[in-house]
Design an enzyme around this catalytic site. Sequence first.
Site, PDB file in Angstrom:
ATOM      1  N   GLY A 305      44.107  54.256  34.505  1.00 22.57           N
ATOM      2  CA  GLY A 305      42.772  54.960  34.547  1.00 22.57           C
ATOM      3  C   GLY A 305      41.704  53.885  34.862  1.00 22.57           C
ATOM      4  O   GLY A 305      41.708  52.856  35.533  1.00 22.57           O
ATOM      5  N   GLU A 306      40.454  53.990  34.495  1.00 21.72           N
ATOM      6  CA  GLU A 306      39.346  53.214  34.849  1.00 21.72           C
ATOM      7  C   GLU A 306      38.762  53.139  36.187  1.00 21.72           C
ATOM      8  O   GLU A 306      37.671  52.763  36.409  1.00 21.72           O
ATOM      9  CB  GLU A 306      39.730  51.628  34.458  1.00 21.72           C
ATOM     10  CG  GLU A 306      40.260  51.420  33.080  1.00 21.72           C
ATOM     11  CD  GLU A 306      40.389  50.015  32.987  1.00 21.72           C
ATOM     12  OE1 GLU A 306      40.358  49.194  33.924  1.00 21.72           O
ATOM     13  OE2 GLU A 306      40.956  49.419  31.889  1.00 21.72           O
ATOM     14  N   GLY A 307      39.242  54.108  37.039  1.00 23.36           N
ATOM     15  CA  GLY A 307      39.214  54.015  38.355  1.00 23.36           C
ATOM     16  C   GLY A 307      39.863  52.990  39.131  1.00 23.36           C
ATOM     17  O   GLY A 307      39.674  52.756  40.321  1.00 23.36           O
TER      18      GLY A 307
END
Length: 338
Positions: A305-307
């Site tokens: 996640g997180e980009g």
Amino acid sequence: MPAPFTTLDEFRATLATAPAADETARAGAETRNGQLTKPPGALGRLEDIAIWYGAWRSTDRPEINNPQVIVFAGNHGVCAQGVSAFPPEVTVQMVANFEHGGAAINQLSKAFGARMDVHALSLDTPTADFTTGPAMSEDEVIAALRTGWDAVDQSADLLVTGEMGIGNTTSAAAIATALFGGDAADWTGRGTGVDDAGLARKIDVVTRGLAANPEAASDPLQALRCLGGRELAAMAGAIAAARAYSIPVILDGFICTAAAATLAQAQDGALDHTVAGHQSAEGAHAALLAKIGKEPLLQLGLRLGEGSGAALAIGILKGAVACHSGMATFAEAGVAAG
């Protein structure tokens, strides 16, 4: 430009009036691509990416100089159902890590020259447990959508949206089930690494969430409100804003894709300005990408996640655009075109 909507109906209308790509620029980019010093098609998908990017930036010779990465964080009331391997407090702790530059997304943003912003959305007030009713009121989902919209830098030339929120793979699975049907088990994975019992709980929670929110199955924006989290709504708002500003977007993993899919289901073509950065290791991400018609640029087994996967793909887009705009044509190089 501040967010031009105060209700979900107004947001729906905003999606319907979003600008399209510049077809004149696309044609010019295609022409230039055909004149570059390489065999036709030799750069594969890089050629398609550069032409697509140029069309959205209204130029046949684009550059990428100002990418923006935005990470949105939210907390989920459904965590009370035991759907995550980590407690909700981790969301707050990870926001602090982002702000101090210690996370993977900080390193990837820096590596690819991207400005990174972090927006924590009411972490002390989790969304409601969607097994008992809607996760958010209309006012709450609009506030999150507007946060995402307003977070986009109009001068950016590429956008990545990421997220942090313990429990948000459950939210994303519930949205995917509402949007595309099937059983909850088809869309629900292990997220942060829950065991078999935890996975069974997640599937049960998604099933009960759909039953408690029947309107989610008939309206994609209601699916976002009833089953989503503030960070998912903020990502959707940012992706919509990028379209209004003709800023291309790289989608991240399963959670980002679920948020984006609500836009695609609400308005045909709403994701034409996006590419899928990667296919994550979350089991249903491949199926979700197929539903929205996106082929991932990378497949590296990421599930952070997180980009992070989308930020890594900034390098792919930069490479595509650099070749397209920087290479000489046959005429410029004095090379016979054959």
